[in-house]
Design a protein around this motif. Structure first.
Motif, PDB file in Angstrom:
ATOM      1  N   LEU A  11       0.822  -1.206   0.000  1.00 26.46           N
ATOM      2  CA  LEU A  11       0.000   0.000   0.000  1.00 26.46           C
ATOM      3  C   LEU A  11       0.854   1.253   0.000  1.00 26.46           C
ATOM      4  O   LEU A  11       2.036   1.235   0.355  1.00 26.46           O
ATOM      5  N   ALA A  12       0.209   2.364  -0.387  1.00 29.01           N
ATOM      6  CA  ALA A  12       0.912   3.643  -0.410  1.00 29.01           C
ATOM      7  C   ALA A  12       1.317   4.050   0.988  1.00 29.01           C
ATOM      8  O   ALA A  12       0.613   3.794   1.945  1.00 29.01           O
ATOM      9  N   THR A  13       2.453   4.658   1.111  1.00 28.38           N
ATOM     10  CA  THR A  13       2.946   5.118   2.397  1.00 28.38           C
ATOM     11  C   THR A  13       3.168   6.607   2.346  1.00 28.38           C
ATOM     12  O   THR A  13       3.265   7.214   1.290  1.00 28.38           O
ATOM     13  N   ALA A  14       3.303   7.192   3.534  1.00 34.22           N
ATOM     14  CA  ALA A  14       3.598   8.621   3.566  1.00 34.22           C
ATOM     15  C   ALA A  14       4.924   8.892   2.877  1.00 34.22           C
ATOM     16  O   ALA A  14       5.095   9.864   2.143  1.00 34.22           O
ATOM     17  N   ALA A  15       5.898   7.988   3.080  1.00 34.20           N
ATOM     18  CA  ALA A  15       7.188   8.179   2.437  1.00 34.20           C
ATOM     19  C   ALA A  15       7.058   8.059   0.929  1.00 34.20           C
ATOM     20  O   ALA A  15       7.657   8.820   0.163  1.00 34.20           O
ATOM     21  N   GLY A  16       6.284   7.089   0.492  1.00 33.63           N
ATOM     22  CA  GLY A  16       6.099   6.904  -0.940  1.00 33.63           C
ATOM     23  C   GLY A  16       5.374   8.063  -1.566  1.00 33.63           C
ATOM     24  O   GLY A  16       5.725   8.528  -2.652  1.00 33.63           O
ATOM     25  N   LEU A  17       4.368   8.566  -0.871  1.00 29.61           N
ATOM     26  CA  LEU A  17       3.638   9.721  -1.374  1.00 29.61           C
ATOM     27  C   LEU A  17       4.547  10.933  -1.477  1.00 29.61           C
ATOM     28  O   LEU A  17       4.474  11.700  -2.430  1.00 29.61           O
ATOM     29  N   ALA A  18       5.413  11.071  -0.497  1.00 28.99           N
ATOM     30  CA  ALA A  18       6.267  12.252  -0.476  1.00 28.99           C
ATOM     31  C   ALA A  18       7.216  12.273  -1.666  1.00 28.99           C
ATOM     32  O   ALA A  18       7.688  13.332  -2.070  1.00 28.99           O
ATOM     33  N   SER A  19       7.506  11.118  -2.239  1.00 29.71           N
ATOM     34  CA  SER A  19       8.426  11.077  -3.354  1.00 29.71           C
ATOM     35  C   SER A  19       7.774  11.412  -4.686  1.00 29.71           C
ATOM     36  O   SER A  19       8.440  11.513  -5.701  1.00 29.71           O
ATOM     37  N   LEU A  20       6.437  11.589  -4.679  1.00 32.78           N
ATOM     38  CA  LEU A  20       5.774  12.008  -5.901  1.00 32.78           C
ATOM     39  C   LEU A  20       6.182  13.432  -6.251  1.00 32.78           C
ATOM     40  O   LEU A  20       6.366  14.277  -5.375  1.00 32.78           O
ATOM     41  N   ALA A 208     -22.511  15.184   5.553  1.00 29.93           N
ATOM     42  CA  ALA A 208     -21.576  14.094   5.817  1.00 29.93           C
ATOM     43  C   ALA A 208     -20.143  14.576   5.775  1.00 29.93           C
ATOM     44  O   ALA A 208     -19.777  15.417   4.950  1.00 29.93           O
ATOM     45  N   ILE A 209     -19.327  14.039   6.687  1.00 28.26           N
ATOM     46  CA  ILE A 209     -17.908  14.363   6.757  1.00 28.26           C
ATOM     47  C   ILE A 209     -17.129  13.063   6.871  1.00 28.26           C
ATOM     48  O   ILE A 209     -17.423  12.221   7.726  1.00 28.26           O
ATOM     49  N   ALA A 210     -16.131  12.871   6.006  1.00 32.16           N
ATOM     50  CA  ALA A 210     -15.313  11.655   5.971  1.00 32.16           C
ATOM     51  C   ALA A 210     -13.916  11.966   6.493  1.00 32.16           C
ATOM     52  O   ALA A 210     -13.252  12.882   6.006  1.00 32.16           O
ATOM     53  N   PHE A 211     -13.452  11.193   7.478  1.00 32.76           N
ATOM     54  CA  PHE A 211     -12.148  11.406   8.095  1.00 32.76           C
ATOM     55  C   PHE A 211     -11.209  10.245   7.785  1.00 32.76           C
ATOM     56  O   PHE A 211     -11.610   9.077   7.837  1.00 32.76           O
ATOM     57  N   SER A 212      -9.955  10.577   7.498  1.00 34.81           N
ATOM     58  CA  SER A 212      -8.928   9.573   7.249  1.00 34.81           C
ATOM     59  C   SER A 212      -7.630   9.991   7.922  1.00 34.81           C
ATOM     60  O   SER A 212      -7.313  11.182   7.993  1.00 34.81           O
ATOM     61  N   SER A 213      -6.852   9.000   8.408  1.00 35.13           N
ATOM     62  CA  SER A 213      -5.578   9.277   9.068  1.00 35.13           C
ATOM     63  C   SER A 213      -4.437   8.577   8.353  1.00 35.13           C
ATOM     64  O   SER A 213      -4.610   7.497   7.791  1.00 35.13           O
ATOM     65  N   SER A 214      -3.273   9.178   8.410  1.00 36.50           N
ATOM     66  CA  SER A 214      -2.081   8.586   7.808  1.00 36.50           C
ATOM     67  C   SER A 214      -1.570   7.437   8.661  1.00 36.50           C
ATOM     68  O   SER A 214      -1.886   7.320   9.842  1.00 36.50           O
ATOM     69  N   SER A 215      -0.748   6.598   8.036  1.00 36.23           N
ATOM     70  CA  SER A 215      -0.136   5.485   8.759  1.00 36.23           C
ATOM     71  C   SER A 215       1.070   5.979   9.532  1.00 36.23           C
ATOM     72  O   SER A 215       1.460   7.145   9.439  1.00 36.23           O
ATOM     73  N   GLY A 216       1.670   5.069  10.284  1.00 35.49           N
ATOM     74  CA  GLY A 216       2.794   5.467  11.109  1.00 35.49           C
ATOM     75  C   GLY A 216       4.075   4.729  10.806  1.00 35.49           C
ATOM     76  O   GLY A 216       5.027   4.806  11.577  1.00 35.49           O
ATOM     77  N   ASP A 217       4.113   3.989   9.679  1.00 37.28           N
ATOM     78  CA  ASP A 217       5.353   3.312   9.318  1.00 37.28           C
ATOM     79  C   ASP A 217       5.550   3.327   7.810  1.00 37.28           C
ATOM     80  O   ASP A 217       4.688   3.759   7.054  1.00 37.28           O
ATOM     81  N   SER A 218       6.695   2.847   7.381  1.00 36.83           N
ATOM     82  CA  SER A 218       7.064   2.943   5.971  1.00 36.83           C
ATOM     83  C   SER A 218       6.369   1.929   5.091  1.00 36.83           C
ATOM     84  O   SER A 218       6.485   1.982   3.869  1.00 36.83           O
ATOM     85  N   THR A 219       5.619   1.008   5.680  1.00 39.96           N
ATOM     86  CA  THR A 219       4.910   0.005   4.877  1.00 39.96           C
ATOM     87  C   THR A 219       3.407   0.213   4.894  1.00 39.96           C
ATOM     88  O   THR A 219       2.668  -0.553   4.297  1.00 39.96           O
ATOM     89  N   ASN A 220       2.967   1.239   5.586  1.00 31.52           N
ATOM     90  CA  ASN A 220       1.532   1.525   5.703  1.00 31.52           C
ATOM     91  C   ASN A 220       0.763   0.330   6.246  1.00 31.52           C
ATOM     92  O   ASN A 220      -0.370   0.064   5.865  1.00 31.52           O
ATOM     93  N   SER A 221       1.397  -0.383   7.158  1.00 33.70           N
ATOM     94  CA  SER A 221       0.756  -1.569   7.723  1.00 33.70           C
ATOM     95  C   SER A 221       0.438  -1.402   9.202  1.00 33.70           C
ATOM     96  O   SER A 221      -0.122  -2.304   9.822  1.00 33.70           O
ATOM     97  N   TYR A 222       0.780  -0.257   9.778  1.00 31.83           N
ATOM     98  CA  TYR A 222       0.494  -0.008  11.189  1.00 31.83           C
ATOM     99  C   TYR A 222      -0.063   1.398  11.335  1.00 31.83           C
ATOM    100  O   TYR A 222       0.466   2.356  10.769  1.00 31.83           O
ATOM    101  N   PHE A 223      -1.142   1.509  12.123  1.00 29.66           N
ATOM    102  CA  PHE A 223      -1.852   2.775  12.260  1.00 29.66           C
ATOM    103  C   PHE A 223      -1.932   3.141  13.741  1.00 29.66           C
ATOM    104  O   PHE A 223      -2.753   2.603  14.477  1.00 29.66           O
TER     105      PHE A 223
END
Length: 362
Positions: A11-20, A208-223
């Motif tokens: 899955l996409a990660t914050a690190a991966g997104l940042a490299s866009l 309606a309001i939709a909320f989403s949070s970023s992950s906390g690791d480089s693999t987007n496998s832990y929240f």
């Protein structure tokens, strides 16, 4: 974010997104305003909230990817005085978008033993603040029972479920969806069940309001709980301000994405954004090792695929704002019509002004 239990998936990660590659986000002048004080809990007193998501109401995984964010949002809303009823998918339904089920039966499974630490969050709520999972069955929901989709749960709740189970014949005041495990930004917004559930609400004219949070690791496998909690506390204050200013509207949904704060950094001020066009997760399909007509679904981080259309070209994109540490807020219309203006833009302009100048600061 879209997932599948039978796929090899990255899955996409914050690190991966940042490299866009992304265009610079231009901050509004008002963003430098001082932080606003938390609103009184009385501002949500009596507010009736339907809470749903696409991650289920199970909250059993160590990764916190199956609904823990829902319980953090429930806790924050109830602490602010809201009356919250949960009707959410029985199983994880991430990536279902606005999908609905066209036949069969739905069954509610009320959860009587809530996750540890969340048992007494909504004590004394007029509705009793029940938590329901919704499955596709004409019998009791079991471990392997298929789940209703996120849009199913909201449509059912608004049209039958809330009236039948808690007596809300005229529906809730607002639908809140999430908190999603992972951001829902740019092109993947169309895949998001969290956003799809919010769109289902405005289809029926309910804010309606939709909320989403970023992950906390480089693999987007832990929240981390810290991300959910910060998002939920901000969300409760955001709703309080919107309610105080009469900004709830069924004309469009509001999407809120919260950055990773699990390492101790503080989220930056909310920004009013557009939904980006760049890809975040790239869905690919590779021949299965057994050959034949079977293919593995192999989504990956878009930035790992040079030459694909991953570059963000939208000037005020939600993904760009989020990756720079801001809370990203964007409107989502139900008709998805290019260039559509809802209500002559009046409600959009009022909400944009609130987000940029008066919304709470993290």
């Amino acid at each position: 974010m879209p997932t599948t239990s039978r796929s090899r998936i990255v899955l996409a990660t914050a690190a991966g997104l940042a490299s866009l590659t992304a265009t610079a986000y231009i901050l509004p002048q008002a963003i430098g305003a001082a932080a606003h004080a938390e609103p009184s809990a009385e501002l949500l007193a009596g507010l009736r909230v339907l809470l749903s998501n696409d991650d289920s109401m199970q909250a059993a995984k160590a990764s916190h990817a199956d609904g823990l964010g829902l319980y953090e949002m429930r806790k924050a809303l109830c602490a602010a005085g809201a009356d919250v009823v949960v009707m959410a998918p029985w199983q994880v339904q991430s990536g279902k978008g606005t999908a609905v089920t066209n036949g069969g039966a739905l069954t509610l499974a009320r959860r009587t033993q809530l996750p540890a630490g969340y048992e007494n969050d909504c004590t004394g709520a007029p509705s009793g603040s029940p938590v329901y999972g919704v499955c596709l069955s004409d019998d009791a929901c079991g471990a392997g029972t298929p789940s209703a989709t996120p849009a199913d749960t909201v449509k059912f709740a608004l049209r039958s479920g809330l009236a039948a189970k808690v007596g809300w014949a005229d529906g809730p005041d607002v639908v809140v969806t999430g908190i999603n495990s992972g951001p829902n930004v740019s092109a993947q917004v169309n895949d998001s069940g969290t956003v799809g559930a919010a769109v289902a609400a405005i289809d029926d004219g309910v804010p309606a309001i939709a909320f989403s949070s970023s992950s906390g690791d480089s693999t987007n496998s832990y929240f981390p709980v810290a991300n959910y909690r910060a998002n939920a506390e901000f969300g409760a204050r955001l709703l309080a301000g919107m309610r105080e200013r009469s900004l709830f509207t069924g004309k469009f949904a509001v999407k809120v994405d919260y950055p990773d704060v699990s390492t101790g950094r503080r989220a930056k001020a909310p920004l009013w954004t557009d939904i980006g066009h760049g890809k975040v997760v790239w869905h690919d399909y590779a021949a299965h090792r057994g050959g034949g007509d079977t293919f593995d679904i192999v989504p990956g981080v878009c930035a790992d695929r040079p030459g694909d259309s991953c570059t963000e070209t939208v000037r005020r994109a939600d993904s760009t704002a989020l990756l720079s540490g801001h809370v990203a807020v964007a409107p989502v219309t139900a008709d998805r019509t290019y260039g559509a203006t809802v209500d002559d833009g009046k409600n959009l302009r009022k909400l944009k002004h609130y987000v940029e100048q008066d919304a709470p600061r993290p």
